[in-house]
Scaffold this motif. Structure first.
Motif, PDB file in Angstrom:
ATOM      1  N   LEU A  98      36.174  36.443  40.237  1.00 55.02           N
ATOM      2  CA  LEU A  98      35.286  35.954  39.181  1.00 55.02           C
ATOM      3  C   LEU A  98      35.748  36.256  37.751  1.00 55.02           C
ATOM      4  N   LEU A  99      36.531  37.315  37.589  1.00 58.41           N
ATOM      5  CA  LEU A  99      37.043  37.677  36.257  1.00 58.41           C
ATOM      6  C   LEU A  99      38.521  38.074  36.379  1.00 58.41           C
ATOM      7  N   PRO A 100      39.372  37.136  36.761  1.00 59.32           N
ATOM      8  CA  PRO A 100      40.770  37.473  37.071  1.00 59.32           C
ATOM      9  C   PRO A 100      41.530  38.155  35.942  1.00 59.32           C
ATOM     10  N   VAL A 101      41.112  37.939  34.710  1.00 58.25           N
ATOM     11  CA  VAL A 101      41.801  38.585  33.588  1.00 58.25           C
ATOM     12  C   VAL A 101      41.676  40.115  33.674  1.00 58.25           C
ATOM     13  N   LEU A 102      40.659  40.617  34.370  1.00 58.72           N
ATOM     14  CA  LEU A 102      40.443  42.063  34.533  1.00 58.72           C
ATOM     15  C   LEU A 102      40.920  42.596  35.884  1.00 58.72           C
ATOM     16  N   ALA A 103      41.541  41.749  36.672  1.00 59.60           N
ATOM     17  CA  ALA A 103      41.866  42.115  38.058  1.00 59.60           C
ATOM     18  C   ALA A 103      42.824  43.304  38.168  1.00 59.60           C
ATOM     19  N   ILE A 104      43.876  43.327  37.384  1.00 59.88           N
ATOM     20  CA  ILE A 104      44.890  44.376  37.556  1.00 59.88           C
ATOM     21  C   ILE A 104      44.299  45.776  37.408  1.00 59.88           C
ATOM     22  N   PRO A 105      43.531  46.065  36.369  1.00 60.00           N
ATOM     23  CA  PRO A 105      42.967  47.422  36.290  1.00 60.00           C
ATOM     24  C   PRO A 105      42.034  47.752  37.468  1.00 60.00           C
ATOM     25  N   PHE A 106      41.287  46.778  37.939  1.00 56.93           N
ATOM     26  CA  PHE A 106      40.382  47.033  39.063  1.00 56.93           C
ATOM     27  C   PHE A 106      41.148  47.260  40.367  1.00 56.93           C
ATOM     28  N   VAL A 107      42.241  46.544  40.552  1.00 56.27           N
ATOM     29  CA  VAL A 107      43.065  46.759  41.742  1.00 56.27           C
ATOM     30  C   VAL A 107      43.720  48.139  41.679  1.00 56.27           C
ATOM     31  N   VAL A 108      44.201  48.525  40.509  1.00 58.24           N
ATOM     32  CA  VAL A 108      44.801  49.860  40.353  1.00 58.24           C
ATOM     33  C   VAL A 108      43.762  50.943  40.642  1.00 58.24           C
TER      34      VAL A 108
END
Length: 181
Positions: A133-143
């Motif tokens: 839903l908010l792919p621009v924020l995905a990397i920090p959430f995956v980390v």
């Protein structure tokens, strides 16, 4: 018929062997990871991984997608917690740090039972929903999800199979949110 009776015994023996390997791994992590900075990072990730992360995701979804999506997130999150808590009671697995031969407890234990990891469930669920839903924020959430999952083992409060089960549940419940928005 004699060979059929041996099948459950063989399976139980294999399960015991896997549990023993898993326990040895967690104890080894407790011995090997002693750096204060590394432990501080894992403790911080562990604290974030439960309800604080769910609240942040709920607020982000509310601001970006409105009340309906935030309410779906909340309802599915509550359902996930109910199932995870029920499984912990049903399985009644001791945490590694609760065993006399276990690693040190390096993080607060929020409840009884080790299986499955609720922190990992929340973190993986959050990462998957944010990715969708908010792919621009995905990397920090995956980390964060990866750090939370690793932290639970390094801090001696979960076995890798607890974390794997929590991650699987996070993927399932995250998918339920993503499908319904």
């Amino acid at each position: 018929h004699g060979s059929m009776a041996a099948v459950p015994e063989q399976a139980a023996g294999r399960l015991h062997h896997l549990q023993s390997l898993e326990h040895s791994f967690v104890c080894r992590m407790g011995e090997e990871v002693g750096n204060r900075v590394v432990l501080s990072i894992f403790r911080a990730a562990s604290r974030v991984g439960d309800w604080p992360l769910s609240v942040v995701v709920g607020l982000l979804l509310w601001v970006s997608h409105g009340t309906r999506v935030m309410l779906i997130w909340t309802a599915v999150s509550v359902s996930a917690v109910a199932l995870q808590t029920g499984l912990k009671r049903l399985c009644a697995r001791l945490r590694p740090c609760e065993r006399p031969d276990g690693p040190p407890q390096r993080a607060p234990v929020p409840d009884k039972g080790s299986f499955p990891s609720g922190h990992t469930l929340h973190a993986v669920m959050a990462a998957l929903v944010i990715l969708h839903l908010l792919p621009v924020l995905a990397i920090p959430f995956v980390v964060v999800a990866l750090l939370v999952a690793a932290s639970r083992v390094v801090l001696g409060v979960h076995y890798p199979s607890d974390v794997a089960a929590g991650a699987s549940m996070g993927l399932i419940f995250g998918s339920i949110v993503s499908i319904n928005v």
